[in-house]
Motif scaffolding. Structure first.
Motif, PDB file in Angstrom:
ATOM      1  N   VAL A 119       0.802  -1.091   0.078  1.00 49.90           N
ATOM      2  CA  VAL A 119       0.108  -0.064  -0.073  1.00 49.90           C
ATOM      3  C   VAL A 119       0.741   1.278   0.023  1.00 49.90           C
ATOM      4  O   VAL A 119       1.637   1.162   0.771  1.00 49.90           O
ATOM      5  N   ILE A 120       0.505   2.257  -1.012  1.00 48.33           N
ATOM      6  CA  ILE A 120       1.479   3.114  -1.194  1.00 48.33           C
ATOM      7  C   ILE A 120       1.075   4.517  -0.011  1.00 48.33           C
ATOM      8  O   ILE A 120      -0.065   4.751   0.019  1.00 48.33           O
ATOM      9  N   LYS A 121       2.047   4.627   0.767  1.00 45.13           N
ATOM     10  CA  LYS A 121       2.095   5.818   1.792  1.00 45.13           C
ATOM     11  C   LYS A 121       2.906   6.993   1.260  1.00 45.13           C
ATOM     12  O   LYS A 121       4.232   6.746   1.227  1.00 45.13           O
ATOM     13  N   SER A 122       2.187   8.126   1.039  1.00 49.73           N
ATOM     14  CA  SER A 122       2.927   9.084   0.597  1.00 49.73           C
ATOM     15  C   SER A 122       3.864   9.353   1.421  1.00 49.73           C
ATOM     16  O   SER A 122       3.803   9.822   2.665  1.00 49.73           O
ATOM     17  N   LEU A 123       5.292   9.681   0.925  1.00 53.11           N
ATOM     18  CA  LEU A 123       6.375  10.318   1.800  1.00 53.11           C
ATOM     19  C   LEU A 123       6.216  11.871   2.041  1.00 53.11           C
ATOM     20  O   LEU A 123       6.571  12.361   3.192  1.00 53.11           O
ATOM     21  N   GLU A 124       5.775  12.451   1.010  1.00 59.98           N
ATOM     22  CA  GLU A 124       5.568  14.208   1.186  1.00 59.98           C
ATOM     23  C   GLU A 124       4.548  14.361   2.046  1.00 59.98           C
ATOM     24  O   GLU A 124       5.002  15.440   3.077  1.00 59.98           O
ATOM     25  N   ALA A 125       3.658  13.531   2.343  1.00 55.08           N
ATOM     26  CA  ALA A 125       2.502  13.767   3.130  1.00 55.08           C
ATOM     27  C   ALA A 125       2.743  13.435   4.730  1.00 55.08           C
ATOM     28  O   ALA A 125       2.312  13.941   5.510  1.00 55.08           O
ATOM     29  N   ASN A 126       3.611  12.401   4.731  1.00 55.84           N
ATOM     30  CA  ASN A 126       4.127  12.007   6.175  1.00 55.84           C
ATOM     31  C   ASN A 126       5.452  12.540   6.475  1.00 55.84           C
ATOM     32  O   ASN A 126       5.757  12.266   7.612  1.00 55.84           O
ATOM     33  N   PHE A 127       6.291  12.916   5.572  1.00 51.79           N
ATOM     34  CA  PHE A 127       7.614  13.141   5.913  1.00 51.79           C
ATOM     35  C   PHE A 127       8.337  14.132   5.059  1.00 51.79           C
ATOM     36  O   PHE A 127       7.921  15.200   5.111  1.00 51.79           O
ATOM     37  N   ARG A 128       9.038  13.774   4.235  1.00 53.21           N
ATOM     38  CA  ARG A 128       9.296  14.761   3.156  1.00 53.21           C
ATOM     39  C   ARG A 128       9.767  14.106   1.982  1.00 53.21           C
ATOM     40  O   ARG A 128      10.080  12.629   1.955  1.00 53.21           O
ATOM     41  N   ARG A 129       9.916  14.665   0.808  1.00 51.31           N
ATOM     42  CA  ARG A 129      10.416  13.987  -0.281  1.00 51.31           C
ATOM     43  C   ARG A 129      11.839  13.662  -0.278  1.00 51.31           C
ATOM     44  O   ARG A 129      12.740  14.166   0.085  1.00 51.31           O
ATOM     45  N   LEU A 130      12.219  12.308  -0.770  1.00 54.10           N
ATOM     46  CA  LEU A 130      13.566  11.910  -0.902  1.00 54.10           C
ATOM     47  C   LEU A 130      13.837  11.604  -2.167  1.00 54.10           C
ATOM     48  O   LEU A 130      13.257  11.005  -2.936  1.00 54.10           O
ATOM     49  N   ASP A 131      15.107  11.915  -2.677  1.00 49.39           N
ATOM     50  CA  ASP A 131      15.508  11.522  -3.927  1.00 49.39           C
ATOM     51  C   ASP A 131      15.585  10.161  -4.066  1.00 49.39           C
ATOM     52  O   ASP A 131      16.098   9.244  -3.272  1.00 49.39           O
ATOM     53  N   GLY A 132      15.386   9.474  -5.254  1.00 51.26           N
ATOM     54  CA  GLY A 132      15.469   8.086  -5.500  1.00 51.26           C
ATOM     55  C   GLY A 132      14.239   7.367  -4.763  1.00 51.26           C
ATOM     56  O   GLY A 132      14.115   6.113  -4.836  1.00 51.26           O
ATOM     57  N   VAL A 133      13.363   7.963  -4.142  1.00 55.71           N
ATOM     58  CA  VAL A 133      12.474   7.138  -3.368  1.00 55.71           C
ATOM     59  C   VAL A 133      11.022   7.609  -3.847  1.00 55.71           C
ATOM     60  O   VAL A 133      10.869   9.134  -3.983  1.00 55.71           O
ATOM     61  N   ALA A 134      10.068   6.925  -4.243  1.00 53.84           N
ATOM     62  CA  ALA A 134       8.737   7.023  -4.847  1.00 53.84           C
ATOM     63  C   ALA A 134       7.744   7.380  -3.561  1.00 53.84           C
ATOM     64  O   ALA A 134       6.961   8.329  -3.353  1.00 53.84           O
ATOM     65  N   ALA A 135       7.878   6.265  -2.691  1.00 57.99           N
ATOM     66  CA  ALA A 135       7.004   6.421  -1.593  1.00 57.99           C
ATOM     67  C   ALA A 135       7.455   5.498  -0.415  1.00 57.99           C
ATOM     68  O   ALA A 135       8.531   5.094  -0.559  1.00 57.99           O
ATOM     69  N   ALA A 136       6.508   5.323   0.294  1.00 59.05           N
ATOM     70  CA  ALA A 136       6.863   4.318   1.679  1.00 59.05           C
ATOM     71  C   ALA A 136       5.708   3.423   1.535  1.00 59.05           C
ATOM     72  O   ALA A 136       4.616   3.458   1.265  1.00 59.05           O
ATOM     73  N   THR A 137       6.000   2.237   2.381  1.00 51.32           N
ATOM     74  CA  THR A 137       4.727   1.381   2.676  1.00 51.32           C
ATOM     75  C   THR A 137       5.206   0.634   3.804  1.00 51.32           C
ATOM     76  O   THR A 137       6.077   0.926   4.592  1.00 51.32           O
ATOM     77  N   ILE A 138       4.083   0.023   4.399  1.00 50.93           N
ATOM     78  CA  ILE A 138       4.474  -0.799   5.634  1.00 50.93           C
ATOM     79  C   ILE A 138       4.286  -2.247   5.379  1.00 50.93           C
ATOM     80  O   ILE A 138       3.222  -2.734   4.794  1.00 50.93           O
ATOM     81  N   LEU A 139       5.289  -3.000   5.930  1.00 47.92           N
ATOM     82  CA  LEU A 139       5.274  -4.479   5.479  1.00 47.92           C
ATOM     83  C   LEU A 139       4.495  -5.082   6.617  1.00 47.92           C
ATOM     84  O   LEU A 139       4.238  -4.756   7.692  1.00 47.92           O
ATOM     85  N   GLY A 140       4.432  -6.441   6.346  1.00 45.66           N
ATOM     86  CA  GLY A 140       3.535  -7.309   7.035  1.00 45.66           C
ATOM     87  C   GLY A 140       4.323  -7.524   8.333  1.00 45.66           C
ATOM     88  O   GLY A 140       3.278  -7.479   9.384  1.00 45.66           O
ATOM     89  N   ASP A 141       5.595  -7.364   8.675  1.00 47.39           N
ATOM     90  CA  ASP A 141       6.092  -7.239  10.040  1.00 47.39           C
ATOM     91  C   ASP A 141       5.908  -6.004  10.845  1.00 47.39           C
ATOM     92  O   ASP A 141       6.481  -5.792  11.689  1.00 47.39           O
ATOM     93  N   GLY A 142       5.311  -4.943  10.022  1.00 50.91           N
ATOM     94  CA  GLY A 142       5.338  -3.711  10.598  1.00 50.91           C
ATOM     95  C   GLY A 142       6.185  -2.602  10.383  1.00 50.91           C
ATOM     96  O   GLY A 142       5.976  -1.323  10.712  1.00 50.91           O
ATOM     97  N   ARG A 143       7.289  -2.987   9.779  1.00 51.71           N
ATOM     98  CA  ARG A 143       8.290  -2.053   9.574  1.00 51.71           C
ATOM     99  C   ARG A 143       8.056  -1.580   8.193  1.00 51.71           C
ATOM    100  O   ARG A 143       7.523  -1.819   7.233  1.00 51.71           O
ATOM    101  N   VAL A 144       8.631  -0.196   8.372  1.00 48.23           N
ATOM    102  CA  VAL A 144       8.594   0.760   7.153  1.00 48.23           C
ATOM    103  C   VAL A 144       9.630   0.532   6.043  1.00 48.23           C
ATOM    104  O   VAL A 144      10.696   0.360   6.519  1.00 48.23           O
TER     105      VAL A 144
END
Lengths: 125, 744
Positions: B683-708
């Motif tokens: 599930v795509i969680k926007s980095l801009e909305a939750n943190f800030r934009r990073l080069d080379g990174v499109a977005a973040a997600t939460i894995l099954g074990d709970g880590r980002v």
């Protein structure tokens, strides 16, 4: 003709607003309503459903109302199916064209709900 | 009527669509080549807006739509010639219709005289295109809204033919009529083929019964004997005695027979109670006995169209599956059953599906630790759940998908206006309008595309004279296209103009301090300068573009959607802008990889393959990056641990894994990672909305074990790695000679 069975009306109109209004009005009066956006779709719906009445617009894309009526009347099963033309064009020419291809009657829009219901009752009980 | 007010929203939504239909049709309407389907579609759009408006009592709107429709009707019937001037008037009329709709939506009356000018212009065209219209049009002071349309309103439903057969039949009545009531005697003798128009006498008799106390007498005298009986013909007639209240008048009774007046002999007589009711309606003595009764006996012998007994044929024909009409029609009938749903509800659904995907990943993570060979059924069940989750996700996403045509259809108008303002001749070609993409993406495309097309016309295309001088056709072409490519939507805007003026761009950039004087830049780098903030090449700020808030804003809009923009230009031949955007902004299929202790997700669509290179495949380029020979092709290696500064990662590519990835433009990259952990929906969680934009990174997600985990942006990685080349220390294999001929 069981009174307990709802009569099914097919409303054919390219305008969603019109279909919604006809559908809403007739459902309120105890009819089942199915919809089609043009004559071609209407033929498909009639192929898949037994309908007791068709209310069709005249000016539609793909297949217009007069062609639809003509096509329906050419099928033995629909020779006596009530078909009302629903149109804003109130002129006599359209009416006689409709009559010539076998329309049962017509309603001019904008219609009022009571008028629609009374006409529908008149042609399909 | 207030029952129907609930459909106003539908009406306004639909009307907005119809306005667009009309507008794009009008923009395609060219003098000399009138496409009747096109004209019909415009007519229908206006007609539907008028029809619906009538239902809600928007009289001003309806009156104006009527004027508009009348002219369109003239165009349809070839009585109104299509001229450039007419098209302009019609476009203005369409705009005004939109305004009238806006007033109606707000419930405000339109300011007095709003439509006068346009109505006058419309009418001028009606009167044969003569510059000054005679009497009717020359009266702008008296806008005649209602009367014009009245013809449609007085006659809500009616009769086939105008004749009403109503003859006073003298029938002696012995029963006294109750006081306050009227006794009607209706003799109803339908023609034998009445049923063939779908009319059913039984329903008419029932309708009469609803008017009062009716006694029905059936006449069977015309009934033929059994072997002559035709099931579809009618041989009965009726006499109805109706005792009704005084407010039931002749009109109401005639109304019952409205559709059959021409097919029947109907005689209606009324009788009032003898002493009372002095103001009872006058006895009905309409003396016109039209539609002389066709004797039923004659009608019976009329040969039937179908020679067989139709009664037996009817049910069979109805049951027969294959119908004469087209095969797709049945499905087409179903597609019209649409509902309108609040976007919030769909977004909630999308969110839930997202959470479900995470939960499913979590379960899958735990199940992985189960001893193999056990819990077979549980595993199978989970496999099914995974598949259903995927299907559910795709279904939900498809709800939000929309064709880009809603954006593309706005562009012809824009082009027309820009062409007019700049004095250039422009032809817009679009393709791929049906390409579907998430609604949010579609909506966010409007501004960038608007700006880019303006930019292409304003800066890209030459004026007609200049084009002629260089041997190009006078009219420039702007091509707008959309297509799906490797799980993204790619939109291209191509013009055949002069291309990017590189010397000018470079000197401008130096002048603005964006580039160091004396710097050497590649053509591609120069072209990309136009995306820098504060850059504008227009010598003078024009109305269209060139305010210096152009392409950098476009680029920012596109990147915020997870998209990229590139420009390719050939001097003298034109420029091509390429936008690439994700299809959805919610979920993606990814491959989870590990680098040291970190987890990353690579979009599956970018991945070509993963392999463990042999030392022989690896080559270091002096002063540049490492490359790897893969499938006969050199691929640049990118060390993720270096790029992101991750300790404890496998640095030697022969011990690590190389994931080959491909960017939209087809260039390949080898990402050096520790391990490939598995494929999964994230599930795509926007980095801009939750943190800030990073080069080379499109977005973040939460894995099954709970880590980002960060979702990597492959094209971004390529950019980063280029910069790394000049700065970073050489990677470990850099010392390898090229090419290494080491036996393996």
């Amino acid at each position: 003709m069981e009174p307990s069975v709802k009569k099914k009306v097919l409303t054919v109109d390219d305008s969603r607003t019109m279909r919604d209004m006809v559908s809403f009005t007739l459902k309120g009066a105890g009819y089942d309503v199915v919809e089609a956006a043009d004559g071609q779709q209407a033929l498909g719906v009639i192929g898949a459903n037994k309908v007791d009445l068709v209310i069709t617009d005249l000016n539609m894309p793909v297949m217009d109302g007069l062609t639809l009526i003509r096509r329906l009347r050419a099928t033995p099963a629909h020779r006596t199916l009530p078909i009302l033309m629903l149109t804003t064009e109130a002129d006599e020419k359209k009416k006689s064209e409709g009559r010539a291809v076998g329309a049962t009657g017509w309603i001019v829009k904008p219609f009022n709900p009571e008028k629609l219901i009374s006409v529908v009752q008149k042609v399909c009980g | 009527m207030e029952d129907l007010s609930r459909f106003k929203q539908t009406y306004f939504d639909e009307s907005a669509e119809l306005l667009e239909v009309a507008e794009s049709g009008l923009l395609r309407l060219t003098p000399g080549e009138v496409d009747s389907d096109e004209v019909n579609a415009i007519f229908r759009a206006v007609h539907s807006i008028k029809g619906g408006g009538g239902a809600f009592g928007f009289t001003e709107l309806v009156a104006f739509a009527h004027e508009f429709e009348t002219v369109m009707d003239g165009v349809r019937n070839n009585t109104v010639p299509v001229t450039t001037e007419l098209v302009d008037t019609l476009i203005r009329a369409n705009d005004l219709l939109g305004q009238m709709l806006a007033y109606a939506r707000e419930g405000d009356p339109a300011p007095a005289g709003t439509t006068d000018g346009t109505v006058a212009a419309l009418r001028r065209h009606l009167s044969g295109g003569a510059p000054q219209a005679p009497a009717p049009a020359a009266a702008p002071a008296a806008p005649p809204p209602t009367p014009v349309y009245a013809d449609d309103e007085d006659d809500e439903a009616g009769l086939f033919g105008d004749a009403m057969a109503a003859i006073a039949a003298a029938r002696a009545e012995e029963d006294p009529v109750p006081p306050g009531k009227l006794r009607w005697t209706i003799v109803f003798r339908p023609r034998s083929d009445l049923l063939m128009s779908g009319n059913e006498p039984a329903f008419m008799l029932r309708a009469l019964r609803r008017l009062g106390d009716a006694t029905v007498e059936c006449h069977t005298d015309a009934l033929p004997n059994l072997q002559n009986l035709e099931a579809e013909l009618l041989h009965l007639s009726w006499t109805v005695t109706l005792i009704a209240d005084a407010d039931v008048d002749l009109d109401k009774i005639n109304d019952v027979f409205e559709f059959v007046a021409d097919d029947c002999d109907i005689r209606i007589t009324a009788e009032a109670p003898p002493p009372a009711a002095p103001e009872a309606p006058p006895p009905v003595t309409d003396p016109v006995p039209v539609a002389a009764a066709v004797p039923s006996a004659v009608a019976v012998t009329i040969p039937e169209a179908s020679p067989k007994a139709p009664g037996a044929e009817t049910p069979k024909a109805e049951a027969a599956r294959p119908r004469p009409n087209g095969g797709g029609a049945e499905h087409a009938g179903l597609t019209s059953h649409t509902i309108r749903v609040d976007l919030d509800k769909i977004d909630r659904l999308v969110n839930m599906v997202g959470e479900m995907v995470i939960t499913q990943a979590m379960i899958a993570e735990h199940v992985r630790e189960l001893p193999p060979g056990e819990f077979q059924e549980l595993l199978e069940g989970l496999e099914q759940l995974a598949q259903h989750t995927r299907e559910l996700r795709e279904s939900v996403m498809s709800i939000r998908a929309q064709p880009v045509s809603s954006v593309f259809s706005r562009m012809p108008r824009l082009v027309r206006e820009c062409a007019a303002t700049t004095g250039k001749e422009v032809q817009l070609v679009t393709s791929g309008e049906t390409t579907e993409v998430d609604k949010t993406v579609v909506e966010n495309l409007v501004d960038p595309l608007t700006h880019m097309i303006r930019n292409s016309i304003d800066h890209g295309l030459e004026g007609p004279e200049e084009r002629e001088r260089v041997g190009k056709p006078r009219a420039g072409t702007v091509h707008l296209s959309a297509q799906h490519r490797s799980g993204r939507i790619v939109i291209e805007i191509t013009d055949d103009g002069r291309g990017i003026n590189r010397p000018k761009v470079l000197s401008k950039a130096i002048e603005k301090g964006l580039v160091q004087p004396g710097a050497t830049l590649s053509d591609e780098e120069i072209d990309n300068l136009i995306f820098l903030p504060g850059f504008s090449t227009a010598d003078q700020v024009s109305n269209l573009s060139g305010r210096g808030v152009g392409m950098d804003v476009v680029r920012r809009n596109i990147t915020s959607l997870g998209g990229r923009i590139g420009v390719y230009s050939t001097p003298g031949e034109g420029s091509r802008f390429v936008l690439s955007l994700p299809l959805t902004l919610a979920v993606l299929d990814g491959m989870v990889i590990s680098v040291g202790e970190e987890r990353f997700v690579l979009p599956l669509t970018n991945i070509v393959e993963s392999l463990r290179p042999k030392a022989a495949d690896l080559h270091g380029l002096v002063g540049k990056c490492d490359v790897m020979m893969a499938r006969g092709e050199y691929v640049r290696l990118v060390y993720l641990h270096q790029l992101f500064g991750i300790p404890g990662a496998v640095a030697d590519p022969t011990r690590a894994l190389v994931v080959l990835v491909e960017t939209e433009d087809g260039s390949r990259l080898g990402l050096v990672v520790d391990e490939v952990l598995g494929q999964q929906q994230v599930v795509i969680k926007s980095l801009e909305a939750n943190f800030r934009r990073l080069d080379g990174v499109a977005a973040a997600t939460i894995l099954g074990d709970g880590r980002v985990a960060l979702i990597l942006d492959v094209a971004g990685l390529r950019e980063m790695s280029r910069h790394m080349d000049s700065r970073a220390p050489r990677p470990p294999v850099a010392a390898l000679p090229a090419p290494a001929l080491e036996p393996v």
